[in-house]
Design an enzyme around this catalytic site. Structure first.
Site, PDB file in Angstrom:
ATOM      1  N   CYS A  71       0.841  -1.196   0.000  1.00  0.00           N
ATOM      2  CA  CYS A  71       0.000   0.000   0.000  1.00  0.00           C
ATOM      3  C   CYS A  71       0.877   1.246   0.000  1.00  0.00           C
ATOM      4  CB  CYS A  71      -0.928   0.008   1.221  1.00  0.00           C
ATOM      5  SG  CYS A  71      -0.021   0.120   2.776  1.00  0.00           S
ATOM      6  N   ASP A 485      62.219  -4.307   7.809  1.00  0.00           N
ATOM      7  CA  ASP A 485      61.995  -5.297   8.855  1.00  0.00           C
ATOM      8  C   ASP A 485      62.464  -6.643   8.309  1.00  0.00           C
ATOM      9  OD1 ASP A 485      60.820  -6.481  11.244  1.00  0.00           O
ATOM     10  OD2 ASP A 485      59.316  -7.277   9.872  1.00  0.00           O
TER      11      ASP A 485
END
Length: 801
Positions: A71, A485
């Site tokens: 609706c 690293d």
């Protein structure tokens, strides 16, 4: 936006707003990136400010099919729900057609978030059609082309008439109608006020906001030529016999040439976004998903988290996930640049847009939409292209004051010619002033930096190098020290079994049985070194058996019992406590450890039986990559938390310049600061969570993409491959991009520095000035596009200049 003055004005306007911390506007991409405090200002206010400045923020439009509405209240509920979301401009839900049209800002909200919102409201939504930026640009290109064609058709007769005025072209026959003033007026008027109306609109908006841009110069120059010609026609009617020298061809040809330049520029700018488009084209369109006990093909946008997806050999993996069943090789070259396929089995991660080669895979979806690896890569590249490199600030400052200065020079030129050089000759003075206005358009200056950043960052992405912003792309070329690293960066980050030494006859068993007892015992352990031993022995076709008892001895090793016989595997300390260790072994063990390997001793029933060595091996390309960096003039330093002996062993293998061993995670950032205090420009390269502080501290943080998400968040550059050659590639691309930007800025400024005096001296006709101005913009963009053809390879020594 038409020139650098436009982008500068928008930046200044946005920065004046309360709550805005930073605003960067990219002329080439036609995009603004704004950092603001949502507690003080929202996106809608930013858009309103841009509109007040005379520009239109562009949005995307999507049509959705809505299922489940019954609706009008349903439609209203969906409209209100979507409208509350950030970045939504307009929502229209049609109950009869069961559709919704949503206009949204893709930088604030995604289609996936909109459809999920509809689902939360209790309905179903799926994409019907999306109208995006690329479609808008394609339509714009068609409009530009037709405007250019119409302008050219109307201007050609005027050009023909102009050629009839020169002695060197007197041999060209000119129809009398082309010399008719009214005919020229009819041809010039549509070009001036219909085709060229965009320049008037742009000039009005610029002047209204208290500044000036390219449109002001074009509108002033062409209007002066057009209205002066119209004045001469009217005067000839009022004063019969007055000579008429019209300049309609100047205004029309100028508009046409500027449109031609803009058309070429638009096409070239489109090419500079090729990297983004090629990445987007990698995305799969459909996915095979298990639904209700059967396999169904659905659009990839409809795939949801935790869906089970099936991929057959030769198909593209649609989204990110984790393999549940199957075994296959996957081509991940689009993501990593690595040509060798990667083996995938249960528990392994798969990435959307990669290609499944030879096996059937069944996987669970864990990332979709904007969260997939491909989407994140695209987002990083887009952000890099939008952000502004510091070198562009200079161009912005110049362009911000350039137009008013040019208008002043044009007025001065007119005055000098009219009052002193050719007293009373209004038309000649006007012609010189128009030439100055036209030659000085700052388009090339505004395009010099962003097009190079776009091309350079796009090319880098093709090599698996992601710069987070233009400032990082610029900063990388200054690096002279690279800190690496060790674990996971220089080395693989995973220990592997490297050596096996069995003492024959030591315990009455053969080597094969000795190895079987070792793998059986280690299979019960969760230690990383144990996993390395198990994997290494499995590769040697040794299979694990059952053990009767198993004990883990923290920090020392393990104890197991098989068929009543006790076995020890571990450190010297473990064997010393059992009174098994022989001091004569020490020299042999130290020799192995000096190579960076970890030795584990074994004993059966109190008798020494041999040892195994495990090491974190160096990546195949690490030594070559370090040599490349050294050839480029870099000082290479390795930093690690490992002991000095292990670090020296790795250093000798790879040839690094200096080694910092025994550095705790919190000490890595301090070491970076010490280097910076010595005047070094430092790039830190890492892959782990413990590297994040150092990555953030360094002048340029480079994360290995095979590492953790935390490291990649902290870094300025991400290398999608684990190959350290990417460091040298990133620095090389940065150097070439900065060199390209400097070339662009030089030529953009040179055009104006050389062209303005020539035009002011009367040696440059207005139509030639227009052609030169158009060529300057096109040449700058084409020079930037050369970056898309960069081929990275081993380099010779480079000074970095």
């Amino acid at each position: 936006m038409t020139c650098a003055a436009c982008s500068t004005r928008i930046e200044k306007g946005l920065r004046r707003l309360e709550g805005v911390q930073e605003a960067n506007v990219n002329l080439a991409l036609e995009r603004a990136s704004v950092i603001y405090d949502p507690a003080q200002i929202d996106g809608a206010a930013l858009e309103r400010k841009i509109e007040q400045l005379g520009y239109q923020p562009l949005k995307e439009t999507a049509d959705l099919d809505i299922m489940g509405m019954t609706c009008a209240a349903c439609a209203t509920r969906i409209e209100k729900g979507i409208r509350r979301m950030d970045g939504i401009s307009e929502v229209n839900v049609n109950l009869a057609l069961e559709t919704a049209r949503v206009q949204y800002n893709p930088g604030s909200v995604t289609l996936d978030e909109i459809t999920r919102k509809v689902e939360k409201l209790g309905y179903q939504a799926q994409l019907k059609r999306e109208e995006g930026i690329e479609q808008r640009r394609e339509r714009e290109a068609v409009v530009r082309k037709w405007k250019l064609i119409i302008a050219a058709v109307l201007s050609l007769p005027l050009l023909w008439a102009m050629l009839g005025h020169f002695s060197i072209t007197s041999w060209i026959s000119t129809p009398s109608i082309l010399m008719n003033p009214w005919f020229q007026l009819i041809l010039a008027t549509p070009v001036q006020f219909i085709i060229g109306w965009q320049f008037y609109v742009g000039a009005y908006k610029a002047l209204r906001s208290g500044s000036a841009n390219m449109d002001v110069l074009v509108a002033l120059g062409t209007s002066a030529a057009y209205f002066y010609s119209l004045f001469l026609i009217i005067r000839s009617m009022l004063v019969p016999g007055t000579q008429v020298e019209l300049y309609f061809e100047v205004s029309s040809i100028l508009v046409t040439l500027i449109l031609l330049g803009k058309w070429f520029e638009h096409r070239a700018k489109g090419r500079s976004s090729e990297a983004i488009r090629s990445l987007m084209n990698l995305r799969a369109q459909m996915a095979r998903v298990e639904r209700d006990g059967r396999e169904v093909e659905i659009p990839v946008d409809d795939v949801r988290i935790d869906d089970i997806v099936v991929v057959k050999p030769g198909e593209k993996i649609p989204v990110d996930g984790e393999v549940l069943e199957g075994q296959s090789s996957v081509d991940e070259s689009m993501l990593t640049g690595e040509s060798l396929p990667v083996e995938k089995t249960a528990g392994d991660a798969v990435i959307g847009a990669t290609i499944n080669q030879n096996g059937r895979l069944r996987f669970r979806v864990n990332r979709i939409g904007q969260n997939t690896a491909l989407a994140r890569i695209i987002r990083v590249v887009e952000e890099a292209q939008v952000s502004k490199a510091p070198i562009q600030r200079m161009a912005d400052v110049i362009s911000g004051i350039f137009v008013p200065i040019v208008v002043g020079i044009a007025l001065l030129t007119f005055g000098i010619w009219y009052l002193w050089l050719e007293p009373g000759n209004f038309s000649s003075a006007l012609e010189k002033a128009i030439a100055v206005l036209v030659i000085a358009c700052p388009c090339a200056l505004g395009l010099a930096t962003p097009t190079s950043i776009m091309a350079g960052s796009g090319r880098a992405a093709e090599y698996g190098i992601l710069f987070k912003g233009g400032e990082h792309l610029e900063a990388a070329h200054k690096v002279n020290t690279v800190v690496l690293d060790k674990t996971g960066t220089i080395t693989r980050g995973e220990p592997v079994l490297t050596d096996i030494h069995f003492v024959a006859g030591s315990s009455g068993i053969e080597e094969q049985e000795w190895l079987q007892r070792i793998i059986s015992a280690e299979a019960a352990s969760e230690h990383p070194l144990a996993r390395a031993i198990v994997q290494g022995l499995q590769e040697r076709n040794i299979t694990a058996g059952a053990v009767d008892a198993f004990e883990n001895i923290p920090g020392k090793g393990i104890r197991s019992v098989t068929d009543g016989q006790q076995m020890l595997i571990g450190t010297r300390l473990l064997l010393q406590e059992a009174d098994i260790y022989n001091e004569d072994l020490e020299q042999e063990i130290q020799q192995v450890e000096s190579k960076g390997k970890t030795v584990m001793l074994t004993a059966i029933n109190g008798q020494y039986t041999g040892w195994l060595a495990v090491a974190d091996t160096v990546k195949e390309t690490s030594k070559e990559a370090i040599q490349r960096l050294q050839q480029m003039g870099m000082e290479v330093i390795m930093i690690t938390g490992d002991n000095e002996r292990t670090a020296q062993a790795i250093g000798q293998q790879t040839g690094v310049d200096h080694i910092l061993a025994g550095v705790l995670p919190e000490g890595k950032a301090a070491e970076i600061k010490r280097l910076q205090e010595k005047g070094r420009i430092v790039a830190m390269v890492g892959d782990g969570i413990n590297d994040a502080p150092a990555l953030a501290t360094a002048d340029t943080g480079i994360a290995i993409g095979t590492g953790t998400d935390v490291a990649m968040e902290a870094a300025d550059v991400t290398l999608m491959r684990g190959d350290l050659n990417g460091i040298a590639d990133a620095i090389m691309i940065s150097r070439r991009t900065i060199r390209n930007i400097r070339q662009n800025l030089f030529w953009a400024l040179a055009y104006n520095v050389i062209g303005i005096p020539i035009a002011a001296s009367g040696l440059l006709a207005p139509w030639l000035a227009g052609a030169a101005m158009a060529f300057s913009s096109v040449s700058v963009v084409l020079n930037a596009l050369r970056l898309q053809r960069i081929k990275l390879q081993k380099v010779q020594p480079d000074t970095g200049k």
